[in-house]
Write a protein that holds these residues in place. Structure first.
Motif, short mmCIF file in Angstrom:
data_model
loop_
_atom_site.label_atom_id
_atom_site.label_comp_id
_atom_site.label_asym_id
_atom_site.label_seq_id
_atom_site.Cartn_x
_atom_site.Cartn_y
_atom_site.Cartn_z
N ARG A 45 0.83 -1.21 0.00
CA ARG A 45 0.00 0.00 0.00
C ARG A 45 0.86 1.26 0.00
NH1 ARG A 45 -4.27 -1.86 4.44
NH2 ARG A 45 -5.58 -3.15 3.13
N GLN A 46 1.94 1.23 0.80
CA GLN A 46 2.83 2.38 0.86
C GLN A 46 3.51 2.60 -0.49
OE1 GLN A 46 3.22 4.62 3.43
NE2 GLN A 46 4.32 5.76 1.87
N GLN A 47 3.92 1.51 -1.14
CA GLN A 47 4.55 1.62 -2.45
C GLN A 47 3.58 2.20 -3.48
OE1 GLN A 47 5.79 -2.10 -4.16
NE2 GLN A 47 7.22 -1.11 -5.55
N MET A 48 2.32 1.77 -3.43
CA MET A 48 1.32 2.30 -4.34
C MET A 48 1.08 3.79 -4.08
SD MET A 48 -1.42 -0.83 -4.59
CE MET A 48 -2.60 0.15 -5.48
N ALA A 49 1.04 4.17 -2.80
CA ALA A 49 0.85 5.59 -2.47
C ALA A 49 2.04 6.42 -2.93
CB ALA A 49 0.64 5.74 -0.96
N ASP A 50 3.24 5.88 -2.75
CA ASP A 50 4.44 6.58 -3.21
C ASP A 50 4.44 6.74 -4.72
OD1 ASP A 50 5.28 6.72 -0.58
OD2 ASP A 50 6.78 5.12 -0.77
N GLN A 51 4.04 5.70 -5.44
CA GLN A 51 3.97 5.78 -6.90
C GLN A 51 2.91 6.79 -7.34
OE1 GLN A 51 3.28 1.70 -7.98
NE2 GLN A 51 5.44 1.24 -8.16
N ALA A 52 1.78 6.81 -6.65
CA ALA A 52 0.72 7.75 -7.00
C ALA A 52 1.18 9.18 -6.75
CB ALA A 52 -0.54 7.45 -6.18
N ARG A 53 1.96 9.39 -5.71
CA ARG A 53 2.42 10.72 -5.34
C ARG A 53 3.59 11.18 -6.21
NH1 ARG A 53 1.25 13.62 -0.90
NH2 ARG A 53 2.75 15.18 -0.26
N ASP A 54 4.26 10.23 -6.86
CA ASP A 54 5.48 10.54 -7.60
C ASP A 54 5.26 11.59 -8.68
OD1 ASP A 54 8.32 10.05 -8.22
OD2 ASP A 54 7.51 9.25 -10.09
N GLN A 55 4.24 11.43 -9.50
CA GLN A 55 4.01 12.42 -10.56
C GLN A 55 3.64 13.77 -9.97
OE1 GLN A 55 0.68 12.05 -13.29
NE2 GLN A 55 1.63 13.51 -14.69
N ALA A 56 2.76 13.78 -8.99
CA ALA A 56 2.34 15.05 -8.38
C ALA A 56 3.52 15.77 -7.74
CB ALA A 56 1.25 14.79 -7.35
N ALA A 57 4.45 15.02 -7.18
CA ALA A 57 5.62 15.63 -6.53
C ALA A 57 6.53 16.31 -7.55
CB ALA A 57 6.39 14.57 -5.75
#
Length: 165
Positions: A45-57
């Motif tokens: 779940r953390q990896q998915m959240a990090d991936q989702a946040r990657d573009q926005a970051a």
């Protein structure tokens, strides 16, 4: 009680002890495996959240202090959509979001600039006689369809579709 009866009773008792030990070992193994599964799910779940946040970051939003130009840069490899610059205008006891500029898409590598004059004109029209304003803020939708807010401070916040701006 004769010898064989005693031995048989001890054997039954020993079997119960062995069954109890086997049950305890099975319970401990189950517990260890369950905890391992929970940690793996949490990591996923953390990896998915990090991936989702990657573009926005990778969406930059700042004010150039030398020129007072407000800049937006898409440093990601994917476009973002429905980008809106807002100010929050405080009037009638509450902040209300007021859009300054709308961009249907910002392609990778594109930098958008809002001049001090454009910002001042938009702010004057929106703020008017309001008590105060906050902003600007950048709102956008990433390539995965998630909604984000980027503030001048650098803070990045995800919004739900229901709570989006």
């Amino acid at each position: 009680m004769d010898f064989w009866s005693t031995l048989d009773a001890i054997g039954s008792f020993g079997g119960m002890i062995l069954a109890g030990v086997a049950g305890y070992v099975a319970y401990r193994l189950f517990k260890v495996e369950s905890e391992r599964d929970q940690r793996a799910e949490q990591a996923r779940r953390q990896q998915m959240a990090d991936q989702a946040r990657d573009q926005a970051a990778r969406i930059g939003f700042w004010k150039d202090n030398r020129s007072d130009v407000i800049k937006v840069l898409n440093a990601s490899s994917l476009p973002v959509y429905d980008a809106e610059l807002h100010v929050d205008v405080f009037t009638d006891g509450a902040f209300v979001r007021q859009p300054i500029k709308y961009l249907a898409a910002i392609v990778p590598g594109e930098q958008i600039e809002l001049s001090p004059q454009e910002f001042a004109e938009a702010k004057a029209l929106l703020v008017g006689d309001a008590d105060a304003f906050n902003g600007p803020h950048l709102y956008f939708r990433d390539n995965a369809g998630l909604f984000w807010e980027r503030m001048m401070s650098g803070e990045l916040r995800q919004w739900t579709a229901e709570g989006r701006w």
